[in-house]
Design an enzyme around this catalytic site. Structure first.
Site, PDB file in Angstrom:
ATOM      1  N   ASP A 220      -4.743  -8.270  -5.367  1.00  0.00           N
ATOM      2  CA  ASP A 220      -5.023  -9.446  -4.549  1.00  0.00           C
ATOM      3  C   ASP A 220      -5.283 -10.667  -5.408  1.00  0.00           C
ATOM      4  O   ASP A 220      -4.857 -11.764  -5.078  1.00  0.00           O
ATOM      5  CB  ASP A 220      -6.211  -9.172  -3.618  1.00  0.00           C
ATOM      6  CG  ASP A 220      -5.772  -8.408  -2.381  1.00  0.00           C
ATOM      7  OD1 ASP A 220      -4.736  -8.787  -1.813  1.00  0.00           O
ATOM      8  OD2 ASP A 220      -6.428  -7.432  -2.008  1.00  0.00           O
TER       9      ASP A 220
ATOM     10  N   ARG B 182     -15.021   2.642  -1.765  1.00  0.00           N
ATOM     11  CA  ARG B 182     -14.968   1.241  -1.336  1.00  0.00           C
ATOM     12  C   ARG B 182     -15.153   1.176   0.171  1.00  0.00           C
ATOM     13  O   ARG B 182     -14.570   1.986   0.904  1.00  0.00           O
ATOM     14  CB  ARG B 182     -13.612   0.630  -1.720  1.00  0.00           C
ATOM     15  CG  ARG B 182     -13.517  -0.823  -1.310  1.00  0.00           C
ATOM     16  CD  ARG B 182     -12.263  -1.470  -1.818  1.00  0.00           C
ATOM     17  NE  ARG B 182     -11.078  -0.969  -1.125  1.00  0.00           N
ATOM     18  CZ  ARG B 182      -9.845  -1.374  -1.416  1.00  0.00           C
ATOM     19  NH1 ARG B 182      -9.643  -2.238  -2.394  1.00  0.00           N
ATOM     20  NH2 ARG B 182      -8.818  -0.901  -0.736  1.00  0.00           N
TER      21      ARG B 182
ATOM     22  N   HIS C  40       0.802  -1.217   0.000  1.00  0.00           N
ATOM     23  CA  HIS C  40       0.000   0.000   0.000  1.00  0.00           C
ATOM     24  C   HIS C  40       0.839   1.273   0.000  1.00  0.00           C
ATOM     25  O   HIS C  40       0.422   2.297  -0.523  1.00  0.00           O
ATOM     26  CB  HIS C  40      -1.026  -0.043   1.130  1.00  0.00           C
ATOM     27  CG  HIS C  40      -2.127  -0.966   0.760  1.00  0.00           C
ATOM     28  ND1 HIS C  40      -2.137  -2.285   1.150  1.00  0.00           N
ATOM     29  CD2 HIS C  40      -3.185  -0.790  -0.056  1.00  0.00           C
ATOM     30  CE1 HIS C  40      -3.193  -2.861   0.610  1.00  0.00           C
ATOM     31  NE2 HIS C  40      -3.847  -1.989  -0.114  1.00  0.00           N
TER      32      HIS C  40
END
Ligand code: PEP
Ligand code: MG
Length: 760
Positions: free
Chosen positions: A626, A504, A361
């Site tokens: 992912d 999100r 991240h």
């Protein structure tokens, strides 16, 4: 054996400079194995293995004996990348005699390769008088030593002897290799960030005000002394006088010359208090670590503990307070998204993290800020580079420490070319991402912080494709309230209105931790993360979606996206909660619309249920970060396996084609919001697959648009078809590179317009 190994590794680890590292290795290995000779040969980058250190051969042969790969027994070990164990080396046809070594007296020979990241750095050799083969235990020991020391040798080689405190000029200047985390080239100064109270991670740092630094240290010692006194008093009724004597021993150590005087002496030499303390504790630990006595060993641990306590005071007192002057390049063992978010963005020139990869991240954030980043730079000598000038090449994942003038000039040239390219890209900012045969791909930006809204606005993005709400959660000390969240979301929605913004729901867990909501798990990426957490905590989820719905009042440009969906009932439950929140607001008399809802496909199981998911949702967004991690069974943050993490792996491509096909069949739009959408190589293939939209970092949007505008959809389909004939992701990348070169578009994927030629 484990004990001996650990001691050697620890000692070598704290040695300063390549020469000291190698000399320690040969001495310790020789004495622990009881052999007559131990030597180490290293590859000198000029096609030779050079004798760098020996304990047993004539010292004058160091630096003069050199062998080519495959030449002599040393060359043989290196070439075969395996052990050679001989009772009489002179009889072997490969043997080459160097009279200056005096090695004719030592016929038995055991050599093992020193291999780091698949590269043979050198050869570690032991020899003996007696002409008998080394036994398998000795062989195993030497192999283990070589494997453990390879990383340390690589570090020492990379830094050279030049970067010890006080030195200015690099002697080697080879770049450190990592992974490209965020594209771009940066020039700046290293600001080393280290975790609190971690002695091993404290760097050396020069200071000018010695007296002030000594006072700071004395203050910290006296605070620890007070703490210990308080502890002793508190325990008066709990522990016996004998047991409490432990704390007296601590007090004695705190007052000892070994700890206090040695640290003060080191400060007098110009090191800051934290660095001086680390050195004193290291010396202390090494002096006593060799002693087998269990009692002494315990005391060593006590000293470490005291060291940590003092350090935490030094850090609390602001001595670790970082200053981030313009041109700061953050360097650390692990740089987190939170650390990055704390730096004034205008002063941040780059990021280097020893751990992590391009989909960590922090790398995502660096791209959002348009700041070059190198991840997984495992050989970065962080303890020795604070304040050093650096160049970062975020395209190739290279870091130059105290670069030579020639390298600096080359990168300056590349940066100028990059700026020219940016100007060219700016000219298409307001034009659509339309192929030459008329297909339009919608380009959205990924954001997560208010600070990165304006780059997204200026990038020509048609809206926000992924707003990671966890970032505002991460930079707080508690969950943000409903009103706070409403305000944050409102700001983003307003900035982009009427363009769509996809918010999100909270996606924490995995590598995204909230300081106030710790999750301890063995396997966090396979554990409690994303929607799994929020469905288990409807009170958190409801607050968040209510805040989102309220933020959208009167604007109507918001869409909601659910992360980490594995089963259809997760979607059903999330939608049920969303509807409940909606009804609650309507009941309150607020006029609020139900937004469009999307599902993220990032778990392989979801791929084969896209049809069912699409029935429940308005759109599908593929989280390729992912999805690739789970498909390839490769931790997206683990630098050690980063070479296996490849979104161009043929299986990843085929899975994406499957998702697109299912979405088309269900007539639902499909978006890519993982980092793949920012990778020009991948974009060409995604275009060929017929993807409807891409959501990428703001910085990469102009490049992607340029790419799309230079190809036809038909050509992209043809390229995808050809790419799928390759069996390796790497071959696909090479193939696409050749296509880009053919179209004169390779400037989109590396620094400048021409390939980097800067060499050490
Ligand atoms: C992804 O997994 O591709 C994604 C976009 O989500 P994140 O990177 O935040 O996990
Ligand atoms: Mg994800």
């Amino acid at each position: 054996m484990l004990d001996i190994l650990r001691r050697i590794v620890e000692e070598v680890n704290s040695a300063q400079g390549l020469e000291q590292v190698l000399s320690l290795i040969v001495r310790r290995v020789k004495s622990n194995m009881g052999v007559d000779v131990c030597s180490i040969y290293l590859w000198d980058q000029k096609a030779h293995y050079l004798l760098m250190a020996t304990d047993g051969l004539h010292p004058q042969s160091v630096g003069s004996v050199r062998l080519q790969r495959g030449q002599g027994l040393v060359g043989l070990v290196a070439e075969r990348e395996e052990t050679v164990n001989l009772h009489n080396a002179t009889e072997n046809p490969c043997y080459v005699y160097f009279p200056e070594t005096g090695e004719e007296q030592y016929p038995s020979f055991l050599g093992v390769p020193v291999i780091h990241k698949r590269t043979v750095l050198g050869v570690l050799v032991v020899q003996r008088h007696q002409p008998i083969k080394f036994d398998t235990d000795q062989e195993a020991f030497l192999i283990t030593v070589a494997a453990q020391l390879a990383g340390i040798i690589a570090h020492a080689e990379a830094v050279g002897d030049s970067l010890m405190p006080g030195d200015q000029e690099p002697s080697r200047g080879k770049p450190i290799h990592g992974l490209g985390g965020a594209p771009g080239v940066a020039f700046g100064t290293a600001v080393v960030i280290y975790p609190p109270a971690d002695l091993d991670a404290v760097p050396d740092r020069k200071i000018s005000d010695i007296q002030a630094e000594q006072l700071v240290f004395i203050d910290a010692v006296s605070s620890v002394r007070d703490d210990l006194q308080k502890l002793t008093d508190q325990l008066r009724g709990v522990l016996s006088a004998e047991e409490r004597a432990l704390f007296d021993a601590y007090q004695l150590m705190l007052g000892s010359d070994a700890l206090v005087e040695n640290t003060l002496a080191c400060i007098r030499e110009g090191n800051w208090a934290s660095g001086a303390l680390r050195k004193t504790i290291d010396d202390y630990v090494h002096a006593f670590d060799a002693v087998a006595d269990a009692y002494i060993k315990e005391r060593v641990e006590d000293v470490r503990d005291l060291g940590r306590r003092i350090l935490s005071y030094l850090q609390k007192n602001g001595r670790a307070g970082y200053s981030f002057p313009p041109g700061s390049i953050l360097v650390g063992d692990i740089i987190t998204a939170t650390m990055l978010a704390e730096v004034p963005i205008k002063n941040l020139a780059g990021v280097i993290s020893r751990r992590g990869s391009s989909t960590s991240h922090v790398a995502i954030l660096a791209r959002a800020f348009n700041v070059p980043a190198v991840m997984g730079a495992t050989d970065m000598p962080i303890a020795q580079i604070d304040g050093k000038p650096l160049i970062i090449d975020g395209y190739q994942g290279l870091v130059y420490i105290a670069p030579r003038e020639q390298v600096t000039l080359e990168y300056q040239r590349l940066r100028r070319e990059e700026e020219e390219l940016s100007e060219e890209l700016a000219s298409i900012l307001r034009l659509p991402a339309q192929t030459t045969d008329g297909t339009i791909v919608h380009l959205y930006a990924n954001t997560g912080l208010i600070a990165d809204v304006s780059p997204a606005l200026n990038s020509g993005a048609e809206g926000v494709g992924l707003y990671r709400t966890e970032f505002p959660f991460m930079i707080r000390e508690r969950f943000p309230s409903e009103d706070e969240q409403t305000q944050i979301y409102r700001q983003v929605l307003e900035s982009f209105a009427p363009r769509p913004v996809t918010l999100r729901t909270l996606d924490v867990g995995g590598d995204k931790a909230l300081p106030y909501f710790p999750i301890e798990e063995e396997n966090p990426f396979l554990g409690w993360r994303g929607i799994r957490i929020t469905l288990d905590h409807p009170e958190i989820f409801l607050v968040q979606v209510r805040a989102m719905l309220r933020a959208n009042a009167g604007l109507g440009n918001m869409r909601i996206l659910f992360p980490m969906i594995t089963t259809v009932d997760e979607v059903d439950s999330a939608i049920r909660l969303l509807r409940r929140a909606h009804h609650e607001l309507l009941d309150n008399g607020e006029t609020i619309e139900m937004p469009q809802v999307g599902v993220m496909v990032e778990v392989p199981a979801a791929v084969y249920q896209v049809a069912s998911l699409a029935r429940r949702a308005d759109f599908i967004s593929v989280g390729t970060n992912d999805l690739s991690q789970y498909l390839l069974a490769v931790d997206r943050n683990n630098a050690r396996v980063a070479n296996l993490y490849d979104c161009l792996h043929p299986s990843v491509l085929r899975v994406l084609m499957e998702i697109v096909a299912q979405c088309k069949a269900a007539s639902k739009p499909v978006n890519i919001c993982g980092e793949m959408a920012s990778d020009p190589y991948a974009v060409l293939l995604l275009l060929g697959m017929g993807i409807d939209s891409l959501s990428a970092s703001a910085a990469s949007i102009p490049r992607i648009k340029y790419m799309i505008r230079n190809f036809s959809k038909a050509k992209a389909e043809e390229i995808l078809h050809l790419a799928l004939e390759y069996e390796h992701g790497q071959s696909i990348r090479h193939f696409i590179h050749s296509v880009l070169v053919e179209h004169a578009l390779d400037g989109l994927v590396h620094a400048g317009r021409a390939n980097i030629t800067a060499q050490s």
